[in-house]
Write a protein that holds these residues in place. Structure first.
Motif, PDB file in Angstrom:
ATOM      1  N   THR A   1       1.031  -0.922  -0.168  1.00 35.15           N
ATOM      2  CA  THR A   1       0.072  -0.409  -0.385  1.00 35.15           C
ATOM      3  C   THR A   1       1.341   0.916  -0.316  1.00 35.15           C
ATOM      4  OG1 THR A   1      -0.001   0.070   2.617  1.00 35.15           O
ATOM      5  CG2 THR A   1      -2.023  -1.054   1.556  1.00 35.15           C
ATOM      6  N   ARG A   2       0.500   1.881  -0.151  1.00 36.98           N
ATOM      7  CA  ARG A   2       0.830   3.730  -0.542  1.00 36.98           C
ATOM      8  C   ARG A   2       1.747   3.613   0.894  1.00 36.98           C
ATOM      9  NH1 ARG A   2       0.735   8.557  -3.598  1.00 36.98           N
ATOM     10  NH2 ARG A   2       1.800   9.953  -2.483  1.00 36.98           N
ATOM     11  N   ALA A   3       0.358   3.145   1.961  1.00 35.95           N
ATOM     12  CA  ALA A   3       1.854   4.145   3.432  1.00 35.95           C
ATOM     13  C   ALA A   3       1.841   3.034   3.938  1.00 35.95           C
ATOM     14  CB  ALA A   3       0.105   3.502   4.700  1.00 35.95           C
ATOM     15  N   ALA A   4       2.578   1.427   4.003  1.00 39.49           N
ATOM     16  CA  ALA A   4       3.525   1.008   3.596  1.00 39.49           C
ATOM     17  C   ALA A   4       4.766   1.270   2.745  1.00 39.49           C
ATOM     18  CB  ALA A   4       3.300   0.170   3.509  1.00 39.49           C
ATOM     19  N   VAL A   5       5.072   1.592   1.230  1.00 40.80           N
ATOM     20  CA  VAL A   5       6.601   2.304   0.749  1.00 40.80           C
ATOM     21  C   VAL A   5       6.121   3.227   1.667  1.00 40.80           C
ATOM     22  CG1 VAL A   5       6.503   3.125  -1.344  1.00 40.80           C
ATOM     23  CG2 VAL A   5       4.890   1.047  -1.702  1.00 40.80           C
ATOM     24  N   GLU A   6       5.272   4.210   1.942  1.00 43.10           N
ATOM     25  CA  GLU A   6       6.070   5.373   2.519  1.00 43.10           C
ATOM     26  C   GLU A   6       7.019   5.048   3.478  1.00 43.10           C
ATOM     27  OE1 GLU A   6       2.799   7.857   2.656  1.00 43.10           O
ATOM     28  OE2 GLU A   6       2.387   9.018   1.204  1.00 43.10           O
TER      29      GLU A   6
ATOM     30  N   PRO B   1      19.294   3.891  11.010  1.00 41.62           N
ATOM     31  CA  PRO B   1      18.453   3.300  12.937  1.00 41.62           C
ATOM     32  C   PRO B   1      17.425   4.639  12.972  1.00 41.62           C
ATOM     33  CG  PRO B   1      19.933   3.883  13.476  1.00 41.62           C
ATOM     34  CD  PRO B   1      20.835   3.912  12.173  1.00 41.62           C
ATOM     35  N   VAL B   2      16.101   4.154  12.577  1.00 38.74           N
ATOM     36  CA  VAL B   2      14.863   5.299  13.010  1.00 38.74           C
ATOM     37  C   VAL B   2      13.938   4.929  13.951  1.00 38.74           C
ATOM     38  CG1 VAL B   2      13.429   4.693  11.353  1.00 38.74           C
ATOM     39  CG2 VAL B   2      13.073   7.012  11.863  1.00 38.74           C
ATOM     40  N   THR B   3      13.922   6.027  14.891  1.00 40.16           N
ATOM     41  CA  THR B   3      12.724   5.329  15.917  1.00 40.16           C
ATOM     42  C   THR B   3      11.296   5.752  15.425  1.00 40.16           C
ATOM     43  OG1 THR B   3      12.407   7.573  16.611  1.00 40.16           O
ATOM     44  CG2 THR B   3      14.410   6.546  17.663  1.00 40.16           C
ATOM     45  N   ARG B   4      10.192   5.601  15.745  1.00 40.56           N
ATOM     46  CA  ARG B   4       8.549   5.740  15.423  1.00 40.56           C
ATOM     47  C   ARG B   4       8.396   7.244  15.684  1.00 40.56           C
ATOM     48  NH1 ARG B   4       3.630   2.448  18.227  1.00 40.56           N
ATOM     49  NH2 ARG B   4       1.878   3.922  17.420  1.00 40.56           N
ATOM     50  N   PRO B   5       8.591   7.603  17.056  1.00 44.49           N
ATOM     51  CA  PRO B   5       8.164   9.146  17.072  1.00 44.49           C
ATOM     52  C   PRO B   5       8.333  10.245  15.210  1.00 44.49           C
ATOM     53  CG  PRO B   5       9.337   8.677  18.817  1.00 44.49           C
ATOM     54  CD  PRO B   5       9.161   7.035  17.881  1.00 44.49           C
ATOM     55  N   GLU B   6       9.836   9.289  15.272  1.00 40.92           N
ATOM     56  CA  GLU B   6      10.377  10.132  13.036  1.00 40.92           C
ATOM     57  C   GLU B   6      10.177   9.681  12.291  1.00 40.92           C
ATOM     58  OE1 GLU B   6      15.163  10.547  14.820  1.00 40.92           O
ATOM     59  OE2 GLU B   6      14.739   8.521  13.725  1.00 40.92           O
ATOM     60  N   LEU B   7       9.519   8.588  12.575  1.00 43.54           N
ATOM     61  CA  LEU B   7       8.852   8.606  11.291  1.00 43.54           C
ATOM     62  C   LEU B   7       7.307   8.424  11.457  1.00 43.54           C
ATOM     63  CD1 LEU B   7       8.918   4.372  11.463  1.00 43.54           C
ATOM     64  CD2 LEU B   7       9.395   5.126   9.226  1.00 43.54           C
ATOM     65  N   GLU B   8       6.441   9.224  12.653  1.00 47.04           N
ATOM     66  CA  GLU B   8       5.519  10.143  12.269  1.00 47.04           C
ATOM     67  C   GLU B   8       5.365  11.308  12.775  1.00 47.04           C
ATOM     68  OE1 GLU B   8       3.946   8.635  16.589  1.00 47.04           O
ATOM     69  OE2 GLU B   8       3.095   6.681  15.470  1.00 47.04           O
ATOM     70  N   ASP B   9       7.066  11.675  12.885  1.00 46.68           N
ATOM     71  CA  ASP B   9       6.808  12.956  12.342  1.00 46.68           C
ATOM     72  C   ASP B   9       7.343  13.562  10.975  1.00 46.68           C
ATOM     73  OD1 ASP B   9       7.687  15.719  13.604  1.00 46.68           O
ATOM     74  OD2 ASP B   9       9.669  16.347  12.837  1.00 46.68           O
TER      75      ASP B   9
ATOM     76  N   GLY C   1       2.960  12.766  10.057  1.00 47.12           N
ATOM     77  CA  GLY C   1       2.308  13.382  10.020  1.00 47.12           C
ATOM     78  C   GLY C   1       0.991  12.273  10.409  1.00 47.12           C
ATOM     79  N   VAL C   2       1.652  11.184  10.785  1.00 48.75           N
ATOM     80  CA  VAL C   2      -0.074  10.236  10.625  1.00 48.75           C
ATOM     81  C   VAL C   2       0.781   8.827  11.766  1.00 48.75           C
ATOM     82  CG1 VAL C   2      -1.280  10.889   8.812  1.00 48.75           C
ATOM     83  CG2 VAL C   2       0.448   8.999   9.001  1.00 48.75           C
ATOM     84  N   ASP C   3       0.059   8.051  12.553  1.00 46.46           N
ATOM     85  CA  ASP C   3       0.455   7.043  13.559  1.00 46.46           C
ATOM     86  C   ASP C   3       1.108   5.695  12.165  1.00 46.46           C
ATOM     87  OD1 ASP C   3       0.457   6.034  16.323  1.00 46.46           O
ATOM     88  OD2 ASP C   3      -0.516   4.797  15.171  1.00 46.46           O
ATOM     89  N   CYS C   4       2.352   5.250  12.980  1.00 45.44           N
ATOM     90  CA  CYS C   4       2.533   4.214  11.565  1.00 45.44           C
ATOM     91  C   CYS C   4       3.147   2.803  12.655  1.00 45.44           C
ATOM     92  CB  CYS C   4       4.509   5.090  11.292  1.00 45.44           C
ATOM     93  SG  CYS C   4       4.307   6.476  10.621  1.00 45.44           S
ATOM     94  N   GLY C   5       2.231   3.267  13.390  1.00 47.50           N
ATOM     95  CA  GLY C   5       1.673   1.346  14.049  1.00 47.50           C
ATOM     96  C   GLY C   5       1.666   0.156  13.499  1.00 47.50           C
ATOM     97  N   ALA C   6       0.721   0.760  13.101  1.00 42.70           N
ATOM     98  CA  ALA C   6      -0.387  -0.115  12.233  1.00 42.70           C
ATOM     99  C   ALA C   6       0.905  -1.255  11.147  1.00 42.70           C
ATOM    100  CB  ALA C   6      -1.276   0.063  11.956  1.00 42.70           C
ATOM    101  N   VAL C   7       1.556   0.042  10.275  1.00 47.76           N
ATOM    102  CA  VAL C   7       1.933   0.269   9.153  1.00 47.76           C
ATOM    103  C   VAL C   7       3.008  -0.584   9.822  1.00 47.76           C
ATOM    104  CG1 VAL C   7       2.976   0.806   7.016  1.00 47.76           C
ATOM    105  CG2 VAL C   7       0.808   1.915   8.505  1.00 47.76           C
ATOM    106  N   LEU C   8       3.812   0.135  10.868  1.00 46.12           N
ATOM    107  CA  LEU C   8       4.759  -0.749  11.424  1.00 46.12           C
ATOM    108  C   LEU C   8       5.143  -2.246  11.511  1.00 46.12           C
ATOM    109  CD1 LEU C   8       8.284   0.472  11.277  1.00 46.12           C
ATOM    110  CD2 LEU C   8       7.525   1.053  13.935  1.00 46.12           C
ATOM    111  N   LYS C   9       3.768  -2.627  12.267  1.00 47.20           N
ATOM    112  CA  LYS C   9       4.074  -4.149  13.596  1.00 47.20           C
ATOM    113  C   LYS C   9       3.936  -5.077  11.433  1.00 47.20           C
ATOM    114  CE  LYS C   9       1.003  -6.689  15.741  1.00 47.20           C
ATOM    115  NZ  LYS C   9       0.522  -8.061  15.110  1.00 47.20           N
TER     116      LYS C   9
END
Length: 331
Positions: free
Chosen positions: A163-168, A178-186, A189-197
């Motif tokens: 999906t587009r969200a997964a590719v982004e 290495p990157v953290t989840r808050p950096e991804l979401e920053d 601009g949206v929550d990335c928990g589900a896509v990251l999992k």
């Protein structure tokens, strides 16, 4: 040889290949020989015998056998080396690097590199149905991308698409790891928990550790499966920002060229443009239009002036008549 007393008796003998003829068996007879057949009750209590030979303990250990393999591989011709590597890479379930190929074949590393270079020229896209790719730090045989439609139809599988969200999210991790989840979401601009999992379940992303700061946030990065999924040799094979913009511009031009609707062509347009008097007529019509526009503007200005005069007259008080101011006239 036929039996009988005359030609009529000889004609009654079935011909070969017909039911009842010589060498012809019924379906029941064929099934009894080729089919599994009924279970033999007499063998129910019999223990099956071992039909495979056990490994011989007298076989030399792996080290001595590998030394013999190395000694044998030194006498292999370049053509034979290529066939050996083709066989090993064909049965491999994942990309193999040069060291793994050396441990499997005993062929010198220099000869392996030369053979891989030759094989990559033989098995390349558009030439061979099986293409040799250098992915994830190793070498692997894959089907030609031009044959993907036919291979998918035979295997009855659907193409793997993200999906587009997964590719982004995956692109941010690949370039910023290495990157953290808050950096991804920053960044997104949206929550990335589900896509990251989901990416971790697909083994495209893994946990690299924890950052030494307050809260110890988890660090994420790409995996070997990520390189295999996108057919990348290593992370340095990712396109740079400049290459990405150039590729995007190139694709944009291709898309605009293919997707642009054809311009409507009116009948006689070409002939009209080729007429020498066409330009003069257009200029004459344009001059007439400008003259008409000027007349319209003048008429509107005159109407506006008349409106102002009428308004000023209506707003001013009426003045007395001259005879009334002098009084009655004497008789």
């Amino acid at each position: 040889m036929t039996t009988g007393n005359g030609p009529d008796d000889a004609d009654e003998t079935p011909a070969p290949g017909t039911p009842g003829g010589p060498g012809q068996f019924s379906e029941e007879e064929i099934a009894s020989v080729t089919g599994p057949g009924p279970d033999d009750a007499e063998l129910d209590g019999v223990e099956a015998a071992a039909i495979e030979e056990d490994s011989d303990d007298s076989v030399p250990d792996l080290q001595s056998s590998f030394e013999k393999l190395v000694s044998k591989s030194r006498n292999l011709s370049p053509d034979r080396i290529r066939t050996v590597l083709e066989s090993v890479l064909f049965v491999a379930e994942r990309p193999l690097d040069v060291d793994e190929l050396y441990q499997a074949t005993g062929i010198p590393r220099e000869a392996i590199l030369q053979a891989l270079d030759q094989l990559s020229g033989i098995h390349r896209e558009g030439i061979s149905g099986v293409v040799l790719y250098e992915v994830a730090g190793g070498w692997q045989f894959r089907t030609d991308p031009h044959s993907a439609e036919y291979v998918r139809r035979y295997l009855r599988v659907k193409p793997q698409r993200l999906t587009r969200a997964a590719v982004e999210t995956l692109a941010i991790i690949a370039y910023r790891q290495p990157v953290t989840r808050p950096e991804l979401e920053d960044i997104r601009g949206v929550d990335c928990g589900a896509v990251l999992k989901a990416l971790m379940d697909r083994k495209l992303v893994k946990i690299l550790g924890k950052r030494e700061e307050v809260g110890r946030p988890i660090l994420y990065g790409t995996t070997r499966e990520f390189l295999e999924f996108f057919a990348l040799k290593d992370l340095s094979a990712l396109p740079t920002l400049r290459e990405f913009h150039e590729l995007t511009q190139e694709h944009r031009e291709i898309v605009e060229k293919e997707a642009a609707p054809p311009a409507p062509v009116a009948a006689g347009t070409v002939a009209a443009l080729s007429d020498p008097g066409f330009t003069k007529r257009m200029e004459k019509n344009e001059a007439a239009s400008e003259a008409a526009l000027e007349e319209l503007e003048e008429a509107m200005a005159a109407a506006e002036r008349s409106q102002k005069v009428s308004a000023s007259i209506l707003e001013s008080p009426p003045s007395p008549e001259k005879g009334d101011s002098e009084g009655p006239k004497p008789e």
